[in-house]
Design a protein around this motif. Structure first.
Motif, PDB file in Angstrom:
ATOM      1  N   ILE A 107       0.838  -1.202   0.000  1.00 11.74           N
ATOM      2  CA  ILE A 107       0.000   0.000   0.000  1.00 11.74           C
ATOM      3  C   ILE A 107       0.874   1.255   0.000  1.00 11.74           C
ATOM      4  N   GLY A 108       1.877   1.269   0.874  1.00 12.06           N
ATOM      5  CA  GLY A 108       2.786   2.412   0.938  1.00 12.06           C
ATOM      6  C   GLY A 108       3.545   2.587  -0.363  1.00 12.06           C
ATOM      7  N   VAL A 109       4.032   1.469  -0.910  1.00 14.30           N
ATOM      8  CA  VAL A 109       4.804   1.517  -2.152  1.00 14.30           C
ATOM      9  C   VAL A 109       3.917   2.057  -3.281  1.00 14.30           C
ATOM     10  N   LEU A 111       1.170   3.909  -2.951  1.00 13.53           N
ATOM     11  CA  LEU A 111       0.864   5.320  -2.659  1.00 13.53           C
ATOM     12  C   LEU A 111       1.978   6.224  -3.173  1.00 13.53           C
ATOM     13  N   ALA A 112       3.207   5.860  -2.839  1.00 10.11           N
ATOM     14  CA  ALA A 112       4.351   6.671  -3.239  1.00 10.11           C
ATOM     15  C   ALA A 112       4.477   6.667  -4.762  1.00 10.11           C
ATOM     16  N   ALA A 115       1.804   8.968  -6.158  1.00 12.68           N
ATOM     17  CA  ALA A 115       2.073  10.382  -5.893  1.00 12.68           C
ATOM     18  C   ALA A 115       3.209  10.883  -6.780  1.00 12.68           C
ATOM     19  N   LEU A 137      -1.582  19.910  -9.335  1.00 11.86           N
ATOM     20  CA  LEU A 137      -0.900  18.950  -8.459  1.00 11.86           C
ATOM     21  C   LEU A 137      -1.691  18.581  -7.206  1.00 11.86           C
ATOM     22  N   PRO A 138      -2.213  19.564  -6.433  1.00 10.67           N
ATOM     23  CA  PRO A 138      -2.925  19.158  -5.204  1.00 10.67           C
ATOM     24  C   PRO A 138      -4.091  18.200  -5.440  1.00 10.67           C
ATOM     25  N   LEU A 141      -2.750  14.806  -6.445  1.00 11.70           N
ATOM     26  CA  LEU A 141      -2.103  14.085  -5.333  1.00 11.70           C
ATOM     27  C   LEU A 141      -3.147  13.448  -4.421  1.00 11.70           C
ATOM     28  N   ILE A 142      -4.192  14.202  -4.117  1.00  5.91           N
ATOM     29  CA  ILE A 142      -5.214  13.686  -3.197  1.00  5.91           C
ATOM     30  C   ILE A 142      -5.967  12.511  -3.841  1.00  5.91           C
ATOM     31  N   GLU A 145      -3.794   9.499  -4.032  1.00  8.52           N
ATOM     32  CA  GLU A 145      -3.654   8.750  -2.779  1.00  8.52           C
ATOM     33  C   GLU A 145      -4.739   7.699  -2.662  1.00  8.52           C
TER      34      GLU A 145
END
Lengths: 169, 115
Positions: A107-109, A111-112, A115, A137-138, A141-142, A145
């Motif tokens: 999940i972290g991988v 997400l990154a 992003a 961008l904002p 990014l959201i 995620e």
């Protein structure tokens, strides 16, 4: 297994994953894009994550690269492909490092990766269209995620269920 | 909660903060400088930046700029309507002192008075 066999098997595996990747990219084009250009689920990233975990980094690079070329030839325009290349290079780099650190789950991988992919896309847009593109961008990014988390969960489930792949290749 | 899950959440929060940071950086310089235009007898006599503080004298009229707004502080006119007017700060707002022939008006982009 002879080294030739291994190579054949690797080519077949990469081809298969590229096909799945490409199909997921197609499915994505059928989904609505939340009103912003460039907003996508990033489902193809599930395949790239799978390759990253089960095969080698190079397999992930090949699958990503071939997918972008196929996408460009079949659905896309050239500017879309440039954004994708920027995004994919940065995203693969980030996912590789996070995976290697061993401190994050899929999940972290994911997400990154999502992003950083968005960041790369916007960077390409800033170079091509000017600094106004930074405003994208904002929200990207959201949204990224949310989709990144979903992809990471799916990839985690698949990695848990599909046994006997990868490290034996 | 195990360590990887905690790291995942920290990462998600960091990305969200980055998004908010970019959003804020984009918003603040976007607030453009406004100014107060002083018009006397139909001609623009001065353009005063609203982000400064000070008093501008135009005939018998004293115009005060403070806290991002402008007002007529003093006037030699009989009714003193202009002096009683609330300070103005949005584009398009104006205060007029008819007897003295002075008008102050906010110009520039930014929060717009005229919807």
């Amino acid at each position: 297994m002879s080294s030739e066999m291994k190579m054949t098997r690797r080519i077949a595996t990469d081809g298969l994953l590229t096909a799945v990747c490409f199909m997921l990219s197609y499915v994505e084009t059928l989904l609505p894009s939340a009103g912003l250009p460039g907003v996508k689920m990033g489902l193809a990233n599930i395949c790239v994550l799978f390759a990253l975990y089960r095969l080698t980094t190079w397999d992930a690079v090949v699958i990503s690269g071939v997918r972008i070329i196929l996408n460009w030839i079949i659905f896309g325009n050239i500017s879309g492909a440039i954004y994708s290349v920027f995004g994919a290079i940065l995203s693969l780099g980030a996912m590789y490092m996070l995976k290697k650190s061993g401190k994050f789950s899929t999940i972290g991988v994911s997400l990154a990766g999502g992003a950083v992919h968005n960041f790369g896309q916007v960077l390409a847009a800033v170079i091509m269209l000017g600094p106004g593109a930074l405003g994208y961008l904002p929200p990207l990014l959201i949204l990224g995620e949310a989709t990144g988390a979903v992809n990471g969960i799916v990839a985690g489930v698949i990695l848990g269920r599909v046994k006997g792949w990868g490290n034996s290749v | 909660m195990n360590k990887t899950a905690r790291n995942d959440i920290l990462l998600a929060v960091a990305i969200a903060l980055a998004a908010v940071a970019v959003f804020l950086i984009r918003i603040f310089p976007a607030a453009p400088a406004q100014s107060c235009e002083v018009i006397h007898a139909g001609a623009t006599e001065a353009v005063l930046p609203l982000d400064g503080n000070g008093v501008y004298v135009c005939g018998s009229v004293e115009i005060e700029i403070s806290d991002g707004s402008a007002r007529i502080k003093k006037s030699g006119c009989p009714e003193q309507i202009c002096v009683k007017h609330k300070p103005i700060s949005r584009s398009g707002e104006a205060v007029i002192c008819a007897p003295e022939g002075v008008m102050i008006r906010i110009t520039g982009e930014g929060p717009d008075f005229v919807q």
